[in-house]
Scaffold this active site. Sequence first.
Site, PDB file in Angstrom:
ATOM      1  N   GLY A  31       0.793  -1.225   0.000  1.00 54.97           N
ATOM      2  CA  GLY A  31       0.000   0.000   0.000  1.00 54.97           C
ATOM      3  C   GLY A  31       0.822   1.270   0.000  1.00 54.97           C
ATOM      4  O   GLY A  31       2.016   1.254  -0.265  1.00 54.97           O
ATOM      5  N   GLY A  36       5.530   3.586  -8.906  1.00 55.06           N
ATOM      6  CA  GLY A  36       6.123   2.257  -9.072  1.00 55.06           C
ATOM      7  C   GLY A  36       5.036   1.183  -9.052  1.00 55.06           C
ATOM      8  O   GLY A  36       4.938   0.343  -9.961  1.00 55.06           O
ATOM      9  N   HIS A  37       4.172   1.239  -8.023  1.00 53.93           N
ATOM     10  CA  HIS A  37       3.057   0.280  -7.935  1.00 53.93           C
ATOM     11  C   HIS A  37       2.149   0.405  -9.157  1.00 53.93           C
ATOM     12  O   HIS A  37       1.715  -0.592  -9.727  1.00 53.93           O
ATOM     13  CB  HIS A  37       2.198   0.557  -6.691  1.00 53.93           C
ATOM     14  CG  HIS A  37       2.926   0.434  -5.383  1.00 53.93           C
ATOM     15  ND1 HIS A  37       3.133   1.508  -4.555  1.00 53.93           N
ATOM     16  CD2 HIS A  37       3.474  -0.627  -4.758  1.00 53.93           C
ATOM     17  CE1 HIS A  37       3.770   1.115  -3.464  1.00 53.93           C
ATOM     18  NE2 HIS A  37       4.003  -0.182  -3.561  1.00 53.93           N
ATOM     19  N   LYS A 149      12.890  -2.881  -8.533  1.00 55.05           N
ATOM     20  CA  LYS A 149      13.352  -2.005  -7.450  1.00 55.05           C
ATOM     21  C   LYS A 149      13.815  -2.848  -6.248  1.00 55.05           C
ATOM     22  O   LYS A 149      14.821  -2.559  -5.618  1.00 55.05           O
ATOM     23  CB  LYS A 149      12.208  -1.058  -7.075  1.00 55.05           C
ATOM     24  CG  LYS A 149      12.151  -0.565  -5.660  1.00 55.05           C
ATOM     25  CD  LYS A 149      13.082   0.583  -5.465  1.00 55.05           C
ATOM     26  CE  LYS A 149      13.068   1.183  -4.084  1.00 55.05           C
ATOM     27  NZ  LYS A 149      12.578   0.395  -3.006  1.00 55.05           N
ATOM     28  N   ASP A 150      13.039  -3.896  -5.944  1.00 60.04           N
ATOM     29  CA  ASP A 150      13.407  -4.820  -4.865  1.00 60.04           C
ATOM     30  C   ASP A 150      13.995  -6.075  -5.512  1.00 60.04           C
ATOM     31  O   ASP A 150      13.376  -7.146  -5.513  1.00 60.04           O
ATOM     32  CB  ASP A 150      12.177  -5.149  -4.022  1.00 60.04           C
ATOM     33  CG  ASP A 150      11.583  -3.897  -3.412  1.00 60.04           C
ATOM     34  OD1 ASP A 150      12.098  -3.436  -2.398  1.00 60.04           O
ATOM     35  OD2 ASP A 150      10.619  -3.342  -3.991  1.00 60.04           O
ATOM     36  N   ARG A 187       8.669   4.659   1.362  1.00 60.12           N
ATOM     37  CA  ARG A 187       9.478   5.188   2.468  1.00 60.12           C
ATOM     38  C   ARG A 187      10.066   6.570   2.169  1.00 60.12           C
ATOM     39  O   ARG A 187      10.610   7.202   3.079  1.00 60.12           O
ATOM     40  CB  ARG A 187      10.604   4.214   2.811  1.00 60.12           C
ATOM     41  CG  ARG A 187      10.116   2.946   3.497  1.00 60.12           C
ATOM     42  CD  ARG A 187      11.268   2.129   4.046  1.00 60.12           C
ATOM     43  NE  ARG A 187      10.819   1.084   4.945  1.00 60.12           N
ATOM     44  CZ  ARG A 187      10.695  -0.197   4.604  1.00 60.12           C
ATOM     45  NH1 ARG A 187      10.975  -0.595   3.386  1.00 60.12           N
ATOM     46  NH2 ARG A 187      10.271  -1.090   5.493  1.00 60.12           N
TER      47      ARG A 187
HETATM   48  P1  AMP Z   1       5.850  -2.621  -1.660  1.00 57.01           P
HETATM   49  O1  AMP Z   1       4.504  -2.011  -1.510  1.00 57.01           O
HETATM   50  O2  AMP Z   1       6.980  -1.702  -1.339  1.00 57.01           O
HETATM   51  O3  AMP Z   1       5.971  -3.966  -1.001  1.00 57.01           O
HETATM   52  O4  AMP Z   1       6.014  -2.918  -3.223  1.00 57.01           O
HETATM   53  C1  AMP Z   1       5.083  -3.679  -3.929  1.00 57.01           C
HETATM   54  C2  AMP Z   1       5.640  -4.008  -5.285  1.00 57.01           C
HETATM   55  O5  AMP Z   1       5.944  -2.804  -5.987  1.00 57.01           O
HETATM   56  C3  AMP Z   1       6.958  -4.804  -5.213  1.00 57.01           C
HETATM   57  O6  AMP Z   1       6.974  -5.785  -6.223  1.00 57.01           O
HETATM   58  C4  AMP Z   1       7.994  -3.741  -5.453  1.00 57.01           C
HETATM   59  O7  AMP Z   1       9.187  -4.228  -6.012  1.00 57.01           O
HETATM   60  C5  AMP Z   1       7.277  -2.841  -6.439  1.00 57.01           C
HETATM   61  N1  AMP Z   1       7.873  -1.509  -6.445  1.00 57.01           N
HETATM   62  C6  AMP Z   1       8.137  -0.723  -5.370  1.00 57.01           C
HETATM   63  N2  AMP Z   1       8.746   0.425  -5.743  1.00 57.01           N
HETATM   64  C7  AMP Z   1       8.874   0.353  -7.095  1.00 57.01           C
HETATM   65  C8  AMP Z   1       9.442   1.220  -8.087  1.00 57.01           C
HETATM   66  N3  AMP Z   1       9.979   2.376  -7.767  1.00 57.01           N
HETATM   67  N4  AMP Z   1       9.396   0.815  -9.375  1.00 57.01           N
HETATM   68  C9  AMP Z   1       8.848  -0.373  -9.725  1.00 57.01           C
HETATM   69  N5  AMP Z   1       8.299  -1.232  -8.841  1.00 57.01           N
HETATM   70  C10 AMP Z   1       8.320  -0.884  -7.541  1.00 57.01           C
END
Ligand code: AMP
Length: 281
Positions: A31, A36-37, A149-150, A187
Amino acid sequence: MEVVKKVEEVRARVDKEKRKGRVIGFVPTMGYLHQGHISLIKRAKQESDFVVVSIFVNPTQFGKNEDYDRYPRDIERDIKILNEEKVDLVFVPEVKEIYPEGFNTWVYVEKYCDILEGKFRPNHFKGVCTVVLKLLNIVEPDKSYFGWKDAQQLIIIKKMVDDLNIKSEIIGCETIREEDGLACSSRNIYLSDKDRKKALCLYKALERIKELVEKEKVIDCKKLIAEGKKIIESEKGVKLDYLEIVRISDLSVVEKIEKGVIVLGAIKIKDVRLIDNLRFE
Ligand code: AMP
């Protein structure tokens, strides 16, 4: 768009679509959605007929002294964004839905989970693998979308899915960045304007390494890392956790740049930990 909280509701809804022959795309998130999401969701929309997004801040992937309690959350804003993106189903489980009392089974990819991020965040990837496997078992998607990214997380999940014969295809999506190059991250809002500028040093170090490889034909990893570290270490108030070059296939260390390697880095500014990477493919 439907928003559901229970595992059984997801199963019933997805089953119905599967019986119609629809391709199910899945984007798991924690969330506080950003570009990116959204890029993952857009890709899922392009490649599948029915898109499921989960929002779950997974407590088991946070260490005791990490930011689980203060991790940014804004479910109303997220739902609005997902509606605009025409997502079909949103799964927003409570913690007890995913980890009912007595929960006691964990998934873990040996070696892969202990290095790099894993060294600094013990048990982090055990929490990630476990929740992702559970979500894949609940949604049973044809395709699942994760961000580069991760990168270590993506590599670990691909390995887990391969090792455990899970049917979902895992699709890696490119990192989306702010205008100045900082990788989008939930973050980033922790950073003051001043610290945000400092945070750019990781991206700058990666860009410098890219330039050295592509323009000056430097391929010695030790040299490249030393150059990258110089940039990060010259930034006051930034602590470098690691900057390493490994193979994408199995995260093993390499000495020379070759096809299929990745530079992975993590820095800390005050309490904020940021990661980024650069792939040579
Ligand atoms: P998170 O909410 O941070 O767990 O991220 C959810 C998904 O979004 C994960 O697969 C992350 O790798 C992807 N994600 C997060 N930040 C980015 C970004 N800047 N660009 C592309 N994908 C991202």
